[in-house]
Design an enzyme around this catalytic site. Structure first.
Site, mmCIF file in Angstrom:
data_model
loop_
_atom_site.group_PDB
_atom_site.id
_atom_site.type_symbol
_atom_site.label_atom_id
_atom_site.label_comp_id
_atom_site.label_asym_id
_atom_site.label_seq_id
_atom_site.Cartn_x
_atom_site.Cartn_y
_atom_site.Cartn_z
ATOM 1 N N GLU A 1 -4.954 -0.336 3.947
ATOM 2 C CA GLU A 1 -5.006 -1.773 3.671
ATOM 3 C C GLU A 1 -4.807 -2.605 4.936
ATOM 4 O OE1 GLU A 1 -2.931 -1.561 -0.740
ATOM 5 O OE2 GLU A 1 -1.688 -1.373 1.046
ATOM 6 N N ASP B 1 2.290 -0.130 -6.581
ATOM 7 C CA ASP B 1 1.789 -1.131 -5.629
ATOM 8 C C ASP B 1 0.310 -0.967 -5.320
ATOM 9 O OD1 ASP B 1 1.930 1.217 -4.238
ATOM 10 O OD2 ASP B 1 3.121 0.447 -2.569
HETATM 11 N N1 LIG Z 1 6.431 -2.716 -2.529
HETATM 12 C C1 LIG Z 1 6.450 -2.529 -1.232
HETATM 13 O O1 LIG Z 1 6.511 -3.482 -0.463
HETATM 14 C C2 LIG Z 1 6.413 -1.137 -0.695
HETATM 15 C C3 LIG Z 1 6.689 -0.903 0.659
HETATM 16 C C4 LIG Z 1 6.736 0.407 1.113
HETATM 17 C C5 LIG Z 1 6.482 1.460 0.228
HETATM 18 N N2 LIG Z 1 6.168 1.173 -1.069
HETATM 19 C C6 LIG Z 1 5.920 2.256 -2.031
HETATM 20 O O2 LIG Z 1 7.163 2.903 -2.270
HETATM 21 C C7 LIG Z 1 6.922 4.232 -2.675
HETATM 22 C C8 LIG Z 1 7.835 5.173 -1.925
HETATM 23 O O3 LIG Z 1 7.482 5.212 -0.564
HETATM 24 P P1 LIG Z 1 8.135 6.302 0.412
HETATM 25 O O4 LIG Z 1 7.685 5.939 1.775
HETATM 26 O O5 LIG Z 1 9.589 6.436 0.137
HETATM 27 O O6 LIG Z 1 7.372 7.599 -0.116
HETATM 28 P P2 LIG Z 1 7.871 9.136 -0.031
HETATM 29 O O7 LIG Z 1 6.673 9.949 -0.358
HETATM 30 O O8 LIG Z 1 8.573 9.371 1.235
HETATM 31 O O9 LIG Z 1 8.931 9.253 -1.229
HETATM 32 C C9 LIG Z 1 8.591 9.117 -2.574
HETATM 33 C C10 LIG Z 1 9.499 10.005 -3.403
HETATM 34 O O10 LIG Z 1 9.222 9.783 -4.798
HETATM 35 C C11 LIG Z 1 9.483 11.000 -5.463
HETATM 36 N N3 LIG Z 1 8.893 10.974 -6.801
HETATM 37 C C12 LIG Z 1 7.569 10.978 -7.127
HETATM 38 N N4 LIG Z 1 7.451 10.938 -8.475
HETATM 39 C C13 LIG Z 1 8.709 10.869 -8.965
HETATM 40 C C14 LIG Z 1 9.231 10.800 -10.295
HETATM 41 N N5 LIG Z 1 8.418 10.799 -11.364
HETATM 42 N N6 LIG Z 1 10.568 10.743 -10.462
HETATM 43 C C15 LIG Z 1 11.401 10.772 -9.394
HETATM 44 N N7 LIG Z 1 10.969 10.854 -8.118
HETATM 45 C C16 LIG Z 1 9.635 10.901 -7.914
HETATM 46 C C17 LIG Z 1 8.885 12.047 -4.519
HETATM 47 O O11 LIG Z 1 9.396 13.332 -4.770
HETATM 48 C C18 LIG Z 1 9.300 11.495 -3.152
HETATM 49 O O12 LIG Z 1 10.478 12.078 -2.669
HETATM 50 C C19 LIG Z 1 5.432 4.481 -2.435
HETATM 51 O O13 LIG Z 1 4.772 4.428 -3.679
HETATM 52 C C20 LIG Z 1 5.011 3.355 -1.542
HETATM 53 O O14 LIG Z 1 3.645 3.024 -1.712
HETATM 54 C C21 LIG Z 1 6.132 -0.085 -1.546
#
Ligand SMILES: NC(=O)c1ccc[n+]([C@@H]2O[C@H](COP(=O)([O-])OP(=O)(O)OC[C@H]3O[C@@H](n4cnc5c(N)ncnc54)[C@H](O)[C@@H]3O)[C@@H](O)[C@H]2O)c1
Length: 359
Positions: free
Chosen positions: A56, A228
């Site tokens: 993005e 998101d």
């Molecule tokens: N809203 C925002 O501004 C924003 C900003 C940054 C990241 N994000 C989003 O936040 C999320 C997390 O990002 P990250 O960098 O920590 O990713 P990451 O991959 O490092 O961590 C995500 C974790 O979620 C766990 N997970 C997946 N499904 C699960 C479930 N059903 N129950 C419990 N745990 C589960 C995974 O095992 C993993 O450890 C992503 O979806 C990312 O797109 C959003």
């Protein structure tokens, strides 16, 4: 010259300033900019989707500064040893278009997302909230935990992730943090029980159901960070319908947020209106509030202007020649090798057939 901040420089900057001060000042910068909402030229981000993820571009500008972020979201990257989310961005001068800062934004995204989540919770969660559930203990996890501890007053966090190693890492990283109790839960339901605030920050490219209606208790504030992207949500419609939902920039969240599962006229309130006192936040102690966070370009603008000032104050990062510095602006050709440019280019041209013969 353009200031360049790579990841090691950003880590040094956060270490020098300290995480609590960094999160506090960043949340203040984000709040200031949300309060200038009408000064900004805004748009939903441009997304390039593929089966495994999304890339993005997030632009925003006011009369002085333009900012953009490049960011991806590939939940399966961690299996390849790469982060799910990686980012970098630019802050530029609107009057001339000159790029002032080229910066890493992977670490900064985690910080600005956590700072935004916390400033929203200060407005929407019940006063005196102390317990939070943190579902998803990946890259964003510790930043969310520390922002809520530092800025909201959360002192107990119950954590759960499908991946036990992710939870081990988070518990280890936060073990020495004074005044913060981190407790492992054996399920999402267990983590959520009795919590004042529930943060979901999971990554899975699907319409996931992280929270079910039975888990939601009156008065909870839900900070939904991981839903998101189109086709990627965490909070099912049944939970959203029973709550008051707050968003960053409605046109973008309708496409990307958990509310993508609901009709286009489902009522939501934009965050800036609450911050400016133009709309109500939480209306009573029993109300369930949801921040349907997707991440908005304005938060990256705030982060870029904040780290730019901080980098200059602390002398961190380096000045790089990203675009032509002072000199004859019309002599771009002469930049290649000064007066001998043409000769150097001619020599290179002569060399090429010789290389082909060798091959
Ligand atoms: N809203 C925002 O501004 C924003 C900003 C940054 C990241 N994000 C989003 O936040 C999320 C997390 O990002 P990250 O960098 O920590 O990713 P990451 O991959 O490092 O961590 C995500 C974790 O979620 C766990 N997970 C997946 N499904 C699960 C479930 N059903 N129950 C419990 N745990 C589960 C995974 O095992 C993993 O450890 C992503 O979806 C990312 O797109 C959003």
């Amino acid at each position: 010259m353009t200031r360049f901040l790579d990841l090691p420089s950003m880590c040094r900057l956060v270490q020098q300033v300290g995480m609590p001060r960094f999160l506090r000042e960043l949340s203040e910068a984000i709040t200031e900019d949300y309060l200038r909402w009408n000064d900004f030229d805004k748009s939903a981000r441009l997304a390039c989707h593929s089966p495994g993820g999304v890339i993005e571009l997030m632009p925003v500008a006011d009369a002085q500064r333009f900012a953009f972020k490049y960011v991806n979201g590939h939940p399966n990257n961690t299996r390849l040893g790469m982060p799910t989310v990686m980012a970098f961005g630019v802050l530029a001068d609107v009057a001339t278009g000159y790029p002032l800062l080229l910066s890493e934004l992977t670490l900064t995204t985690a910080l600005r997302t956590a700072a935004t989540s916390a400033l929203v919770a200060r407005k929407l969660a019940r006063p005196g909230s102390r317990r939070m559930a943190l579902i998803g203990n990946g890259a964003q996890g510790e930043f969310q935990a520390l922002a809520f501890h530092t800025l909201v007053g959360i002192d107990e966090i119950r954590v759960f992730d499908l991946d036990r190693n992710a939870t081990d890492k988070l518990v280890r990283n936060l073990a020495a943090w004074p005044g913060l109790r981190v407790i492992r839960a054996d399920s999402t339901a267990h983590a959520v029980r009795g919590a004042d605030i529930v943060t979901t920050v999971t990554a899975d490219k699907t319409l996931a159901t992280i929270l079910t209606p039975e888990m939601i208790e009156p008065g909870m504030h839900i900070n939904g960070v991981g839903g998101d992207c189109p086709g990627k949500t965490e909070i099912p419609p049944d939970v959203l319908r029973r709550a008051k939902v707050f968003v960053e920039y409605e046109p973008q969240t309708r496409i990307e947020g958990d509310i993508q599962q609901l009709p286009a006229d489902f009522p939501v309130t934009e965050l800036w209106r609450v911050l400016a006192g133009l709309a109500a936040g939480r209306e009573h102690a029993q109300q369930v509030t949801v921040f349907d966070s997707v991440g908005f370009a304005l938060e990256d603008y705030s982060a870029l202007r904040y780290v730019h000032a901080l980098a200059q104050e602390h002398g961190i990062g380096e000045d790089v020649v990203l675009v032509p510095p002072a000199g004859n602006p019309k002599d771009l050709f002469g930049r290649i090798a000064g007066a001998s440019a043409a000769a150097a280019l001619r020599a290179n041209d002569v060399a090429r057939p010789a290389m082909k013969r060798v091959a």
